[in-house]
Scaffold this active site. Structure first.
Site, PDB file in Angstrom:
ATOM      1  N   TYR A  32       0.829  -1.203   0.000  1.00 50.37           N
ATOM      2  CA  TYR A  32       0.000   0.000   0.000  1.00 50.37           C
ATOM      3  C   TYR A  32       0.861   1.250   0.000  1.00 50.37           C
ATOM      4  O   TYR A  32       2.083   1.184   0.134  1.00 50.37           O
ATOM      5  CB  TYR A  32      -0.955  -0.002   1.201  1.00 50.37           C
ATOM      6  N   LYS A 147       6.365  -1.903   1.983  1.00 52.11           N
ATOM      7  CA  LYS A 147       5.195  -1.300   2.626  1.00 52.11           C
ATOM      8  C   LYS A 147       4.019  -2.265   2.495  1.00 52.11           C
ATOM      9  O   LYS A 147       3.128  -2.098   1.663  1.00 52.11           O
ATOM     10  CB  LYS A 147       4.887   0.080   2.006  1.00 52.11           C
ATOM     11  N   LEU A 203      11.121   1.521   6.972  1.00 55.74           N
ATOM     12  CA  LEU A 203      10.481   2.013   5.745  1.00 55.74           C
ATOM     13  C   LEU A 203      11.197   3.277   5.266  1.00 55.74           C
ATOM     14  O   LEU A 203      11.427   4.191   6.063  1.00 55.74           O
ATOM     15  CB  LEU A 203       9.010   2.328   6.007  1.00 55.74           C
TER      16      LEU A 203
HETATM   17  N1  PMP Z   1       7.696   3.934   8.901  1.00 55.50           N
HETATM   18  C1  PMP Z   1       6.570   3.217   9.005  1.00 55.50           C
HETATM   19  C2  PMP Z   1       6.630   1.878   9.643  1.00 55.50           C
HETATM   20  C3  PMP Z   1       5.355   3.739   8.516  1.00 55.50           C
HETATM   21  O1  PMP Z   1       4.235   3.013   8.591  1.00 55.50           O
HETATM   22  C4  PMP Z   1       5.340   5.034   7.940  1.00 55.50           C
HETATM   23  C5  PMP Z   1       4.070   5.662   7.437  1.00 55.50           C
HETATM   24  N2  PMP Z   1       3.359   4.874   6.563  1.00 55.50           N
HETATM   25  C6  PMP Z   1       6.544   5.743   7.853  1.00 55.50           C
HETATM   26  C7  PMP Z   1       7.699   5.164   8.344  1.00 55.50           C
HETATM   27  C8  PMP Z   1       6.600   7.123   7.224  1.00 55.50           C
HETATM   28  O2  PMP Z   1       6.560   7.049   5.835  1.00 55.50           O
HETATM   29  P1  PMP Z   1       6.046   8.289   4.963  1.00 55.50           P
HETATM   30  O3  PMP Z   1       6.844   9.463   5.368  1.00 55.50           O
HETATM   31  O4  PMP Z   1       6.311   7.885   3.567  1.00 55.50           O
HETATM   32  O5  PMP Z   1       4.600   8.461   5.295  1.00 55.50           O
END
Ligand code: PMP
Length: 286
Positions: A32, A147, A203
């Site tokens: 996602y 993700k 991530l």
């Molecule tokens: N780490 C994790 C585990 C997350 O779930 C998210 C948000 N989805 C992020 C980091 C931050 O990612 P982003 O800045 O792309 O929203």
């Protein structure tokens, strides 16, 4: 909630239904993205779609739609509230298979879904007081760079944080702080902004990259380096970042104050930059 995009059609939420044999339902076999959009203008779409492609490739799937097709879907979803700040959620699963079998189906038809919802306006108390976080052992898998919709460990950790009266659980593996259950992690140590390096254990956040860019613009020294748990606890400032939370100052960690116990000066500088960046995004010039 407005219409939901599902497999080529825009339908009301009650008609947006999938089979119980969908592998997303049975196995969490999908990936996602969450893309923030300001006044109808999605932020950093190419970066989000590149990360989507990386996630898909990592699980042996191909992009179901072109970037242009995604852009058209996002535009339609956002057009229901053109002035609002919204978060687009999209997910792609390996689709419906005839029986429940762990092995990939021979010719999968992915299930593709996207929807938009209003983004929460930040509570002004957060800029004044910051938020609380707790520190927890990272019980997730070893491919946190994907993700994946399989989020049970993150769900449990975020719930634990919530029950402890905290906004986030900051996760530790082998003595190193990696990220939050739903966010990336920054600390300010000896005046330098530090965030853990990218790899399979966290991530690669789009907001994380943006914050590093904004730090450079603001003349704030930054470094991608390991964050031992002692450095986290002794940091002058701790922040968490995500597309929907932006840059959030953490002022209490397991009940102990971080720095002065108030959002720090470096956070204020970066938050000013971030808010200016959002204003540019709304004008379509970010
Ligand atoms: N780490 C994790 C585990 C997350 O779930 C998210 C948000 N989805 C992020 C980091 C931050 O990612 P982003 O800045 O792309 O929203």
């Amino acid at each position: 909630m407005g219409e939901i995009y599902l497999n080529g059609q825009f339908v009301p939420p009650e008609q947006a239904v999938v089979s119980v044999l969908d592998r997303g339902f049975l196995f969490g076999d999908g990936v996602y993205e969450v893309i923030p959009a300001y006044a109808g203008k999605p932020l950093r779409t190419p970066e989000h779609l590149q990360r989507l492609e990386n996630s898909l490739r990592a699980i042996g799937m191909q992009a179901p739609l072109s970037d242009v097709q995604w852009d058209e879907i996002f535009a339609r979803l956002l057009s229901a509230s053109p002035e609002a700040d919204q978060a687009i959620y999209l997910q792609v699963t390996r689709g419906v298979a005839p029986t429940r079998d762990h092995r990939f189906p021979k010719a999968p038809t992915p299930t593709v879904m996207a929807m938009a919802k209003p983004m929460k306006v930040r509570d002004p108390a957060i800029a004044r007081e910051g938020v609380a976080a707790v520190v927890r052992e990272d019980i997730r898998w070893l491919r946190c760079d994907i993700k994946s919709t399989a989020l049970l460990a993150a769900v449990m950790l975020r719930q634990e944080a919530d029950e402890a009266g905290a906004e986030e659980a900051i996760l530790i593996r082998d003595g190193l702080a990696l990220e939050g259950s739903t966010s990336n992690l920054f600390i300010v140590l000896d005046g330098v902004l530090v965030t853990p390096p990218k790899g399979q254990l966290l991530l690669p956040g789009i907001t994380r990259d943006l914050v590093l860019e904004l730090a450079e613009r603001a003349g704030l020294a930054s470094r991608e380096a390991d964050v031992p748990v002692a450095a986290l606890r002794n940091a002058e400032e701790v922040w968490i970042t995500s597309s929907t939370r932006e840059v959030m100052p953490v002022t209490r960690l397991d009940g102990q104050l971080i720095g002065s116990g108030k959002p720090g000066a470096a956070w204020q500088r970066i938050d000013d930059q971030y808010q200016a960046f959002k204003r540019e995004a709304r004008r379509g010039s970010a």
